[in-house]
Structure formats: structure tokens, C-alpha cells
Design a protein around this motif. Structure first.
Motif, PDB file in Angstrom:
ATOM      1  N   ALA A 180       7.425   3.761   1.633  1.00 57.60           N
ATOM      2  CA  ALA A 180       6.504   4.287   0.623  1.00 57.60           C
ATOM      3  C   ALA A 180       5.080   4.373   1.162  1.00 57.60           C
ATOM      4  O   ALA A 180       4.328   5.295   0.810  1.00 57.60           O
ATOM      5  N   ALA A 181       4.689   3.420   2.028  1.00 64.47           N
ATOM      6  CA  ALA A 181       3.333   3.438   2.583  1.00 64.47           C
ATOM      7  C   ALA A 181       3.132   4.628   3.499  1.00 64.47           C
ATOM      8  O   ALA A 181       2.091   5.290   3.465  1.00 64.47           O
ATOM      9  N   VAL A 182       4.118   4.912   4.336  1.00 68.68           N
ATOM     10  CA  VAL A 182       4.011   6.067   5.237  1.00 68.68           C
ATOM     11  C   VAL A 182       3.896   7.358   4.443  1.00 68.68           C
ATOM     12  O   VAL A 182       2.978   8.171   4.640  1.00 68.68           O
ATOM     13  N   ASN A 183       4.824   7.573   3.546  1.00 69.22           N
ATOM     14  CA  ASN A 183       4.839   8.823   2.792  1.00 69.22           C
ATOM     15  C   ASN A 183       3.628   8.949   1.874  1.00 69.22           C
ATOM     16  O   ASN A 183       3.096  10.048   1.671  1.00 69.22           O
ATOM     17  N   GLY A 184       3.159   7.818   1.333  1.00 65.98           N
ATOM     18  CA  GLY A 184       1.981   7.860   0.488  1.00 65.98           C
ATOM     19  C   GLY A 184       0.722   8.203   1.253  1.00 65.98           C
ATOM     20  O   GLY A 184      -0.123   8.976   0.779  1.00 65.98           O
ATOM     21  N   ALA A 185       0.559   7.629   2.451  1.00 62.98           N
ATOM     22  CA  ALA A 185      -0.628   7.916   3.263  1.00 62.98           C
ATOM     23  C   ALA A 185      -0.670   9.379   3.686  1.00 62.98           C
ATOM     24  O   ALA A 185      -1.726  10.017   3.677  1.00 62.98           O
TER      25      ALA A 185
END
Length: 422
Positions: free
Chosen positions: A167-172
């Protein structure tokens, strides 16, 4: 014109301009200590750089000294556009520094204390600097998306040596919709990375770890793409792609899906094991490639390691007519070396553009066919300038190894103008 007074003889505006070119915090502090009037240059500094060991010798601890120096300089640099902090600092103070220079900051590069960054959410403050164009973050741990909002002006996002949740990768990535350059290097991450960026031109994704990761990339303007660590890859929009590298140091590449790559110049496929379907799919899409590197050890869809299937030499080069430079590892070379491939060659067959060949021979098995293949490459490549045969890694576990090496030496001697042994 001579100035006996040195810098004191220069107009104040010239001195301020010279000093404003400084960026290292050490240099700024040294100049400010020389003369009180030189401290006036600090508000005009466009860039501040705090190296990793800048405060190691400070009394009272490096972190405390860094916090004090960074806070004072950032507060004084009213026109600050670039802030680079490699030295240890207290993450809790970062929001104040970013808020102070949010109106002018364009470039932000931080080596982050990973424990503090993940638990406290202090990196969320970066979203306050709406004018940022480049962000580089080192050594963070991020399990949730950062609360940046949409940062329309960011063109460059780089994260190095991080532990990231899906989620952090896709959110960034989603928070920066207008990226032209994306780099996630040495990142420990599992799951699916979804990247949809209409303006992306250069992309480097290097995921480490033993898990199977997948990538869905939609980037119609991408020109350079390097991906490492993914087992499933889907690319939409490769019409402008010129450089493509796909590798996986551990595990298997099971599936690669992409359309035609009409502008592709360089293609590199590397790894221990690829499914043959993934290899053949990429090779079919890359029919216009000019520089091809094939360094895959084995095929096989599951845990069983299998050799490459037979590859027809004439069909391969007819399918890649623009191939100019070819680097073949042992497995790919062995697949080209079989009787059914060579018997289809005749005097009319021509490899039109091939100029350089690097062959790594790993085994003396099937020596006669391998020599015939080398001879065929030299004979039918009308533009060949150099063939390098790399045999230093040959497994000397067969009694025919010495005889094979002797035959290669003879072949090299007979074609010394174009062939050499490395």
C-alpha cells in the motif's frame, strides 16, 4: 584589474553572489565565522547540504548538534530551494523545517531514521511543500501510504534501501501523478506494484527479498525501464521504449506481457530461471532490438530447472534483423547449437547487421555443434567486426574440455582478424 584587499575590495553584491553558490553546511558555517558581514549570504542560499558525518565530533552528541545547526540554517535561508540531509537528525523536527521553507522548497533529499519515520508519521509533512519537484528518501520503513495528498509538481521520486508495504508503494506513486523519473532501489517489498503514470520517461524498480512480486506498469511515454525482482510483469505502452532490462536474482520469472516495442535499442534479460514462455514473449515483442543481452541460466515454470529448448539460428536472426550487438550466455548459446538449426543454413542466409558478438561457453558438451555454430556466425555475419569467446568460466569436469579448448584456439587463429578469446 587588481584588488589588493582581496574579497573585502569586492562590492557587497558580488560577495553575496559568490557565497550564495555554497551548499555544504560546513562551508557555510566556516564563511559565516570569518566575518559578520558574510553571514548576510545565508538568506540567499538556494541549497543546503548536510553530509553524513558532519557532526560526528560535536560535543553533546551528533544528533543534537545536527538538530541545532539544521534548524538555524533552514530558518535563516529564506530562499532555500534544495535541502539535503544525510546526517542523523530528529524526525520530530522535520515538519517544522519543511513548513518554514514550504513556499520555496523544490528539492528534498533525506536519509531517514526508519524506526521514527514509520511510527510517528513525520514524513507526512512533506505534503505541505506543494512546490516540490524532486524527492529522494533513503533507508525508511513504510507500511502505510504517506498522507501527502496530490503533489502535482513532483517530477522525480527516488526511494533507496527501504522496507515498503504494498500500500505504501502504490500510495506514494499515486500521490505523484506527473512523475517523469521513478526509482525504487534496493527496496524490500512484496505484493503487487501498480504504476500508472502518463508522463513517466525513466523507471528503475529494484525489489529485493525472496517473495514473488508482480508489476503492472502503464506508462505510454517510458523510454528507459529497468526492473529487478518481479515474477509477473505487465507493461502497457512501450511505443517509445528504447532501453529495457528485466532481471531476477532469486526465484523465477513466470510471465511477461507487453505489446510491440518498435523503438527498442537495448534489451537485457538476466536471471537464474525464466519460464520459456516469458522469454519467447519478450523476444517476439523486441523484433527491432539492436543490442541484446541474454544471461539466463535455466528455463522451467516451476522448481525444476530445465535447459532452453532448441532455437533455430536462422529463424532467430531473421526475426531480429536489426541486431547489431549480441551477448550470449551459455544456456542461450547451447540452445542455438543443434543439428536441426544448422542444417537449415545455406549460402543465401545472411545476418545483415551483426557487428559484435560475446559468447560465454560454459561446457565442452556438444563441442562439434558449438564450433559449427561459431563458424556459422562468422561466415554469415557480413558486418561482423569482433567476436569474443569467453571460456574462463568453463566447467572443467569433462575429459573433452582440453580438446574443446584446443579446437576453439584453432578457430580463433584461423579468424584472428575478428575472433579472440577472453
Amino acid at each position: 584589474m587588481e584588488f589588493d584587499g582581496g574579497m573585502d575590495a569586492l562590492p557587497d553584491g558580488v560577495v553575496q553572489h559568490i557565497l550564495s553558490q555554497l551548499s555544504s553546511a560546513r562551508d557555510v558555517a566556516a564563511c559565516a565565522a570569518v566575518a559578520r558581514c558574510w553571514r548576510g549570504c545565508v538568506p540567499y542560499l538556494p541549497s543546503l547540504y548536510f553530509p553524513r558525518g558532519a557532526f560526528d565530533a560535536a560535543l553533546g552528541g551528533a544528533a543534537a548538534a545536527a538538530d541545532d545547526a539544521i534548524g538555524r540554517m533552514v530558518a535563516a535561508a529564506e530562499r532555500l530551494e534544495e535541502l539535503v540531509i544525510y546526517c542523523p537528525f530528529s524526525a520530530s523536527l522535520l515538519p517544522g523545517w519543511v513548513a518554514a521553507r514550504a513556499a520555496t522548497l523544490r528539492v528534498l533529499e533525506l536519509r531517514v531514521d526508519s524506526a521514527a519515520a514509520d511510527k510517528s508519521g513525520h514524513l507526512d509533512c512533506i505534503g505541505a511543500a506543494a512546490g516540490l519537484e524532486e524527492i529522494r528518501l533513503w533507508g525508511l520503513t513504510m507500511s502505510r501510504p504517506l498522507a501527502w495528498g496530490r503533489m502535482e509538481r513532483i517530477r522525480v521520486l527516488e526511494v533507496v534501501g527501504a522496507t515498503l508495504g504494498e500500500a505504501a508503494v502504490n500510495g506514494a506513486v499515486a500521490a505523484c501523478p506527473n512523475l517523469t523519473d521513478l526509482a525504487l532501489l534496493g527496496c524490500d517489498c512484496a505484493g503487487e506494484a501498480v504504476v500508472s503514470l502518463p508522463l513517466l520517461e525513466r523507471c528503475r524498480l529494484d525489489f529485493v527479498g525472496g517473495g514473488n512480486c508482480s508489476l503492472r506498469l502503464a506508462a505510454p511515454r517510458v523510454e528507459s525501464l529497468e526492473v529487478q525482482g518481479f515474477s509477473w510483469i505487465s507493461l502497457q505502452g512501450g511505443d517509445r521504449l528504447k532501453h529495457l532490462t528485466i532481471s531476477k536474482n532469486t526465484g523465477t520469472v513466470y510471465h511477461v506481457e507487453m505489446g510491440k516495442l518498435p523503438e527498442l535499442d537495448q534489451l537485457s534479460l538476466r536471471g537464474v530461471q525464466w519460464s520459456w514462455g516469458a522469454i519467447s514473449s519478450v523476444l517476439q515483442c523486441a523484433s527491432e532490438v539492436k543490442h541484446l543481452v541474454m544471461k539466463v541460466e535455466f528455463c522451467g515454470d516451476f522448481d525444476t530447472l530445465q535447459p532452453f529448448p532448441e532455437i533455430d539460428l536462422a529463424q532467430f536472426f531473421n526475426s531480429h534483423p536489426k541486431l547489431c550487438k549480441f551477448e550470449i550466455h551459455g544456456a542461450m548459446f547451447a540452445a542455438l547449437c543443434h543439428k536441426n538449426s544448422l542444417k537449415n543454413l545455406d549460402s543465401r542466409f545472411v545476418i545483415p547487421c551483426l557487428e559484435q558478438v560475446l559468447v560465454t561457453v560454459r561446457s565442452p558438451l556438444n563441442a562439434e555443434q558449438k564450433l559449427s555454430t561459431l563458424e556459422s556466425l562468422v561466415r554469415h555475419s557480413v558486418r561482423l567486426r569482433r567476436m569474443i569467446i569467453r571460456i574462463s568460466q568453463m566447467k572443467n569436469c569433462h575429459e573433452a574440455a582440453d580438446d574443446f579448448f584446443e579446437e576453439i584456439c584453432k578457430f580463433t587463429y584461423m579468424n584472428s582478424d575478428r575472433v579472440c578469446i577472453e
